[in-house]
Design a protein around this motif. Structure first.
Motif, PDB file in Angstrom:
ATOM      1  N   VAL A  23     -72.275 -50.241  23.142  1.00 21.95           N
ATOM      2  CA  VAL A  23     -71.491 -50.633  22.283  1.00 21.95           C
ATOM      3  C   VAL A  23     -70.203 -51.171  22.852  1.00 21.95           C
ATOM      4  CG1 VAL A  23     -72.545 -48.927  20.679  1.00 21.95           C
ATOM      5  CG2 VAL A  23     -70.569 -48.397  21.816  1.00 21.95           C
ATOM      6  N   ILE A  24     -69.555 -52.017  22.025  1.00 26.62           N
ATOM      7  CA  ILE A  24     -68.344 -52.367  22.289  1.00 26.62           C
ATOM      8  C   ILE A  24     -67.243 -51.513  21.443  1.00 26.62           C
ATOM      9  CG2 ILE A  24     -66.839 -54.486  22.234  1.00 26.62           C
ATOM     10  CD1 ILE A  24     -69.497 -56.191  22.218  1.00 26.62           C
ATOM     11  N   ASP A  25     -66.354 -51.337  22.297  1.00 24.80           N
ATOM     12  CA  ASP A  25     -65.218 -50.529  21.843  1.00 24.80           C
ATOM     13  C   ASP A  25     -63.673 -50.961  22.464  1.00 24.80           C
ATOM     14  OD1 ASP A  25     -64.949 -48.841  24.159  1.00 24.80           O
ATOM     15  OD2 ASP A  25     -66.359 -47.253  23.237  1.00 24.80           O
ATOM     16  N   SER A  26     -62.489 -50.397  21.881  1.00 23.24           N
ATOM     17  CA  SER A  26     -61.589 -50.727  22.398  1.00 23.24           C
ATOM     18  C   SER A  26     -61.411 -50.370  23.897  1.00 23.24           C
ATOM     19  CB  SER A  26     -60.273 -49.905  21.676  1.00 23.24           C
ATOM     20  OG  SER A  26     -59.093 -50.215  22.240  1.00 23.24           O
ATOM     21  N   ASP A  27     -62.062 -49.278  24.388  1.00 21.79           N
ATOM     22  CA  ASP A  27     -62.037 -48.963  25.831  1.00 21.79           C
ATOM     23  C   ASP A  27     -62.496 -50.055  26.834  1.00 21.79           C
ATOM     24  OD1 ASP A  27     -60.582 -46.615  25.462  1.00 21.79           O
ATOM     25  OD2 ASP A  27     -62.444 -45.519  25.306  1.00 21.79           O
ATOM     26  N   ASP A  28     -63.645 -50.757  26.276  1.00 23.05           N
ATOM     27  CA  ASP A  28     -64.331 -51.817  27.091  1.00 23.05           C
ATOM     28  C   ASP A  28     -63.001 -52.916  27.446  1.00 23.05           C
ATOM     29  OD1 ASP A  28     -66.834 -50.867  27.334  1.00 23.05           O
ATOM     30  OD2 ASP A  28     -66.901 -51.183  24.967  1.00 23.05           O
ATOM     31  N   LYS A  53     -52.848 -59.700  25.543  1.00 26.59           N
ATOM     32  CA  LYS A  53     -52.710 -60.078  24.151  1.00 26.59           C
ATOM     33  C   LYS A  53     -54.212 -60.517  23.556  1.00 26.59           C
ATOM     34  CE  LYS A  53     -47.807 -60.615  23.586  1.00 26.59           C
ATOM     35  NZ  LYS A  53     -46.633 -61.427  22.989  1.00 26.59           N
ATOM     36  N   ALA A  54     -54.488 -61.629  24.518  1.00 25.85           N
ATOM     37  CA  ALA A  54     -55.842 -62.111  24.336  1.00 25.85           C
ATOM     38  C   ALA A  54     -56.904 -61.465  24.271  1.00 25.85           C
ATOM     39  CB  ALA A  54     -56.098 -63.505  25.244  1.00 25.85           C
ATOM     40  N   PHE A  55     -57.327 -60.418  25.320  1.00 22.53           N
ATOM     41  CA  PHE A  55     -58.047 -59.263  25.256  1.00 22.53           C
ATOM     42  C   PHE A  55     -57.918 -58.498  24.157  1.00 22.53           C
ATOM     43  CE2 PHE A  55     -59.083 -59.970  29.920  1.00 22.53           C
ATOM     44  CZ  PHE A  55     -60.615 -60.411  29.449  1.00 22.53           C
ATOM     45  N   ARG A  56     -56.597 -58.171  23.839  1.00 21.06           N
ATOM     46  CA  ARG A  56     -56.549 -57.003  22.470  1.00 21.06           C
ATOM     47  C   ARG A  56     -56.685 -57.873  21.426  1.00 21.06           C
ATOM     48  NH1 ARG A  56     -57.510 -52.759  21.956  1.00 21.06           N
ATOM     49  NH2 ARG A  56     -57.158 -52.719  23.803  1.00 21.06           N
ATOM     50  N   GLN A  57     -56.456 -59.313  21.205  1.00 22.42           N
ATOM     51  CA  GLN A  57     -56.909 -59.744  19.980  1.00 22.42           C
ATOM     52  C   GLN A  57     -58.201 -59.806  19.893  1.00 22.42           C
ATOM     53  OE1 GLN A  57     -54.930 -60.840  17.448  1.00 22.42           O
ATOM     54  NE2 GLN A  57     -56.983 -61.421  16.316  1.00 22.42           N
ATOM     55  N   TRP A  58     -58.983 -60.113  20.999  1.00 26.04           N
ATOM     56  CA  TRP A  58     -60.604 -60.148  20.934  1.00 26.04           C
ATOM     57  C   TRP A  58     -60.927 -58.755  20.166  1.00 26.04           C
ATOM     58  CZ3 TRP A  58     -64.431 -63.090  20.535  1.00 26.04           C
ATOM     59  CH2 TRP A  58     -64.649 -64.180  21.276  1.00 26.04           C
ATOM     60  N   TRP A  59     -60.399 -57.757  20.573  1.00 27.43           N
ATOM     61  CA  TRP A  59     -61.032 -56.563  20.244  1.00 27.43           C
ATOM     62  C   TRP A  59     -60.501 -56.407  18.619  1.00 27.43           C
ATOM     63  CZ3 TRP A  59     -64.309 -53.169  19.611  1.00 27.43           C
ATOM     64  CH2 TRP A  59     -64.180 -52.197  18.786  1.00 27.43           C
ATOM     65  N   THR A  60     -59.485 -56.723  18.317  1.00 29.48           N
ATOM     66  CA  THR A  60     -58.854 -56.566  16.898  1.00 29.48           C
ATOM     67  C   THR A  60     -59.658 -57.270  16.043  1.00 29.48           C
ATOM     68  OG1 THR A  60     -56.706 -56.210  17.747  1.00 29.48           O
ATOM     69  CG2 THR A  60     -56.958 -56.740  15.493  1.00 29.48           C
ATOM     70  N   THR A  61     -60.154 -58.741  16.579  1.00 34.31           N
ATOM     71  CA  THR A  61     -60.992 -59.599  15.426  1.00 34.31           C
ATOM     72  C   THR A  61     -62.307 -59.085  15.578  1.00 34.31           C
ATOM     73  OG1 THR A  61     -59.593 -61.374  16.329  1.00 34.31           O
ATOM     74  CG2 THR A  61     -62.087 -61.662  15.356  1.00 34.31           C
ATOM     75  N   LEU A  62     -62.773 -58.502  16.638  1.00 30.32           N
ATOM     76  CA  LEU A  62     -64.175 -57.779  16.602  1.00 30.32           C
ATOM     77  C   LEU A  62     -64.232 -56.778  15.518  1.00 30.32           C
ATOM     78  CD1 LEU A  62     -65.593 -57.913  20.199  1.00 30.32           C
ATOM     79  CD2 LEU A  62     -66.162 -59.205  18.418  1.00 30.32           C
ATOM     80  N   ALA A  63     -63.389 -55.833  15.890  1.00 25.92           N
ATOM     81  CA  ALA A  63     -63.414 -54.464  15.061  1.00 25.92           C
ATOM     82  C   ALA A  63     -62.939 -54.934  13.361  1.00 25.92           C
ATOM     83  CB  ALA A  63     -62.144 -53.593  15.399  1.00 25.92           C
ATOM     84  N   THR A  64     -62.062 -55.884  13.358  1.00 28.57           N
ATOM     85  CA  THR A  64     -61.780 -56.191  11.807  1.00 28.57           C
ATOM     86  C   THR A  64     -63.237 -57.021  11.134  1.00 28.57           C
ATOM     87  OG1 THR A  64     -59.439 -56.406  12.646  1.00 28.57           O
ATOM     88  CG2 THR A  64     -60.368 -57.548  10.210  1.00 28.57           C
ATOM     89  N   GLU A  65     -63.640 -57.753  12.063  1.00 29.09           N
ATOM     90  CA  GLU A  65     -64.607 -58.794  11.446  1.00 29.09           C
ATOM     91  C   GLU A  65     -66.058 -57.982  11.393  1.00 29.09           C
ATOM     92  OE1 GLU A  65     -64.350 -61.733   9.959  1.00 29.09           O
ATOM     93  OE2 GLU A  65     -62.193 -61.762  10.104  1.00 29.09           O
TER      94      GLU A  65
END
Length: 177
Positions: A23-28, A53-65
C-alpha cells in the motif's frame, strides 16, 4: 486509458510503495524523499525544499483524492483508476516535474548530466537499464546532457493517460534496444 499508461500506473504504484508493504502511505513518501535527497548532494537548499514539498504534495493529493475508505493508505485498487486523471493530478504532477528536474541541475545551467539523472532516477526506484534508455530517448547533446525542460515535459507526459510511444514508456518493462 491506453495500455502503455496502465503499465506506467502499475510501475508508479510499485515505486510509490517505497517500503514494499503493498500500500502507499505517508511513510513511503518520506522514504523516497530521503533517498532522492541523498542523491542530490550538490543541490541547493531551495531545490531540496522544493522536492520535499513536491513529494509531500503527492502524498496529500493521493490521500485526499484516492483514500476512499479513509484508512490512511492507498491501495492499488484505489490508485489504478484515478492516478492519471489530469484534472485531479495535473498541478501535482507539474509541481513534481518542476522540482525533480530542477534538482537535476544543481549548477543552474539548464542542463542535466547523465550521472545525476541516473542517481536521482535510481533513488526513486527505476531500473538502471531503463533509466539509460529514457535518457537516450530524450536526445542528449554531444556532452551527454539533456535540458531541464525536456525532463520536466517527460515527467508530465509520463502521467498522461492518452499518450503512448513517449520516452517515459522506456521505464516500463524491458528497455528499448
Amino acid at each position: 486509458m491506453r495500455t502503455e499508461a496502465a503499465k506506467r500506473v502499475e510501475l508508479v504504484f510499485s515505486l510509490f510503495d517505497a517500503n514494499g508493504n503493498g500500500v502507499i502511505d505517508s511513510d513511503d513518501f518520506d522514504l523516497m524523499t530521503g533517498r532522492v535527497l541523498e542523491a542530490a548532494v550538490a543541490s541547493d537548499a531551495g531545490a531540496k525544499e522544493a522536492i520535499r514539498k513536491a513529494f509531500r504534495q503527492w502524498w496529500t493529493t493521493l490521500a485526499t483524492e484516492l483514500d476512499a475508505d479513509g484508512d490512511g493508505v492507498v491501495t492499488l485498487d484505489e490508485f489504478r483508476p484515478f492516478v492519471l486523471d489530469p484534472e485531479r493530478f495535473g498541478p501535482t504532477v507539474s509541481q513534481f516535474a518542476e522540482a525533480l528536474s530542477a534538482l537535476g541541475d544543481p549548477d543552474g545551467d539548464g542542463l542535466i548530466e547523465r550521472p545525476l539523472f541516473l542517481s536521482l532516477m535510481t533513488a526513486i526506484g527505476f531500473e538502471e537499464a531503463n533509466i539509460h534508455a529514457l535518457f537516450d530517448a530524450f536526445g542528449p547533446d554531444a556532452e551527454d546532457r539533456i535540458t531541464v525542460a525536456t525532463w520536466a515535459t517527460g515527467i508530465e507526459d509520463y502521467y498522461a493517460p492518452d499518450l503512448a510511444g513517449i520516452p517515459g514508456d522506456r521505464l516500463v518493462g524491458a528497455p528499448a534496444v
